[in-house]
Enzyme design. Structure first.
Site, short mmCIF file in Angstrom:
data_model
loop_
_atom_site.label_atom_id
_atom_site.label_comp_id
_atom_site.label_asym_id
_atom_site.label_seq_id
_atom_site.Cartn_x
_atom_site.Cartn_y
_atom_site.Cartn_z
N HIS A 1 -8.01 -8.51 -2.98
CA HIS A 1 -6.73 -9.72 -2.62
C HIS A 1 -7.61 -10.74 -2.88
O HIS A 1 -7.70 -11.37 -3.83
CB HIS A 1 -5.81 -10.23 -1.47
CG HIS A 1 -4.98 -8.79 -1.14
ND1 HIS A 1 -5.33 -7.85 -0.23
CD2 HIS A 1 -4.07 -8.51 -2.22
CE1 HIS A 1 -4.24 -7.35 0.12
NE2 HIS A 1 -3.70 -7.26 -1.21
N SER B 1 -4.95 -2.49 1.37
CA SER B 1 -3.90 -2.79 2.49
C SER B 1 -3.52 -1.61 2.98
O SER B 1 -4.33 -1.39 4.28
CB SER B 1 -2.84 -3.62 2.85
OG SER B 1 -3.71 -4.98 2.26
N ARG C 1 -4.38 -2.63 -10.45
CA ARG C 1 -5.05 -1.59 -10.00
C ARG C 1 -5.18 -0.34 -11.07
O ARG C 1 -6.07 -0.22 -11.86
CB ARG C 1 -5.21 -1.31 -8.16
CG ARG C 1 -5.59 -2.18 -7.04
CD ARG C 1 -5.26 -1.59 -6.21
NE ARG C 1 -3.66 -1.97 -6.25
CZ ARG C 1 -2.98 -2.09 -4.94
NH1 ARG C 1 -3.20 -1.48 -4.05
NH2 ARG C 1 -1.91 -2.23 -5.26
N LYS D 1 10.03 -3.63 5.65
CA LYS D 1 8.09 -2.97 5.60
C LYS D 1 7.89 -3.42 6.68
O LYS D 1 7.49 -5.02 6.57
CB LYS D 1 7.60 -3.69 4.13
CG LYS D 1 7.11 -2.51 3.07
CD LYS D 1 5.80 -3.00 2.33
CE LYS D 1 6.14 -2.25 1.12
NZ LYS D 1 4.22 -2.85 0.40
P1 ADP Z 1 2.79 -5.61 -1.98
O1 ADP Z 1 3.59 -4.95 -0.61
O2 ADP Z 1 3.47 -7.07 -2.71
O3 ADP Z 1 2.75 -4.48 -2.98
P2 ADP Z 1 0.29 -5.96 -1.22
O4 ADP Z 1 -0.58 -6.59 -0.50
O5 ADP Z 1 0.14 -4.14 -1.56
O6 ADP Z 1 1.89 -6.48 -2.00
O7 ADP Z 1 -0.40 -6.96 -3.00
C1 ADP Z 1 0.32 -8.01 -2.75
C2 ADP Z 1 -0.50 -7.79 -4.82
O8 ADP Z 1 -2.15 -8.16 -4.36
C3 ADP Z 1 0.16 -6.59 -5.65
O9 ADP Z 1 0.36 -6.90 -6.74
C4 ADP Z 1 -1.42 -5.97 -6.11
O10 ADP Z 1 -1.25 -5.21 -6.89
C5 ADP Z 1 -2.39 -6.91 -5.47
N1 ADP Z 1 -3.66 -5.97 -5.61
C6 ADP Z 1 -3.70 -5.26 -4.52
N2 ADP Z 1 -4.99 -4.23 -3.49
C7 ADP Z 1 -5.63 -5.54 -4.77
C8 ADP Z 1 -7.22 -4.95 -5.80
N3 ADP Z 1 -7.71 -4.12 -4.84
N4 ADP Z 1 -6.73 -5.42 -6.69
C9 ADP Z 1 -6.45 -5.94 -7.64
N5 ADP Z 1 -4.96 -7.03 -6.81
C10 ADP Z 1 -4.72 -5.78 -6.19
#
Ligand code: ADP
Length: 159
Positions: free
Chosen positions: A17, A128, A90, A41
């Protein structure tokens, strides 16, 4: 002014992130990192804890604001007068869901555009969920999350 909203669960924020946030502030005047309250969630961390971690790790990055929202993203965007949704990509597995969400948001509010940024070369495998799993099994996540998040994970897993 180019204002982007980067919405997500951020449960917790990872180096993946942060990589997106650091690159995004070069493209937009302001990036609002917005933690979504998601009734379906239930996270490991409360929204309050997620906000605390995000505030801490973005404190030195100019042009970043941390906030949370309930309900539809498009309503929050309208309230903030933002028209760009920022999301990270990703793997191919992200694509289907992101594709659907981007079109749904555009259907709900035609002036909203979703901008995707490709994951960093070092962070493409970080999520995460995998971080939480490894940390709960006492694995080393120091290279995957900022130090403060490691500390929050340690405390949570001790309980
Ligand atoms: P959500 O539950 O909305 O997917 P996340 O916190 O998992 O929320 O992710 C928020 C955003 O960050 C999403 O667009 C996700 O694809 C992106 N994201 C998460 N991890 C990574 C990473 N390692 N590299 C790039 N983008 C990421």
């Amino acid at each position: 002014m180019a204002l982007a909203v980067y919405p997500g669960s951020f449960d917790p924020v990872t180096n993946g992130h942060l990589n997106i946030i650091r690159r995004a502030v070069k493209l937009f005047d302001q990036v609002i990192v917005a933690v979504a309250y998601n009734v379906r969630k239930k996270g490991l961390f409360s929204v309050q804890e997620r906000l605390e971690m995000l505030e801490f790790v973005t404190r030195d990055i100019p042009g970043v604001e941390v906030d949370s929202f309930q309900g539809l993203l498009v309503n929050y965007m309208q309230k903030r007068q933002a028209t760009v949704v920022l999301r990270g990509l990703r793997a191919i597995s992200d694509f289907e869901y992101e594709f659907q969400m981007a079109h749904m948001n555009n259907y709900l509010a035609a002036d909203i555009e979703t901008v995707f940024m490709m994951t960093g070369a070092e962070e493409f495998y970080i999520s995460s969920n995998i971080v939480k799993e490894v940390a709960s099994l006492d694995g080393d996540v120091s290279g995957l999350v900022p130090g403060v998040v490691e500390e929050y994970l340690r405390r949570k897993n001790k309980k």
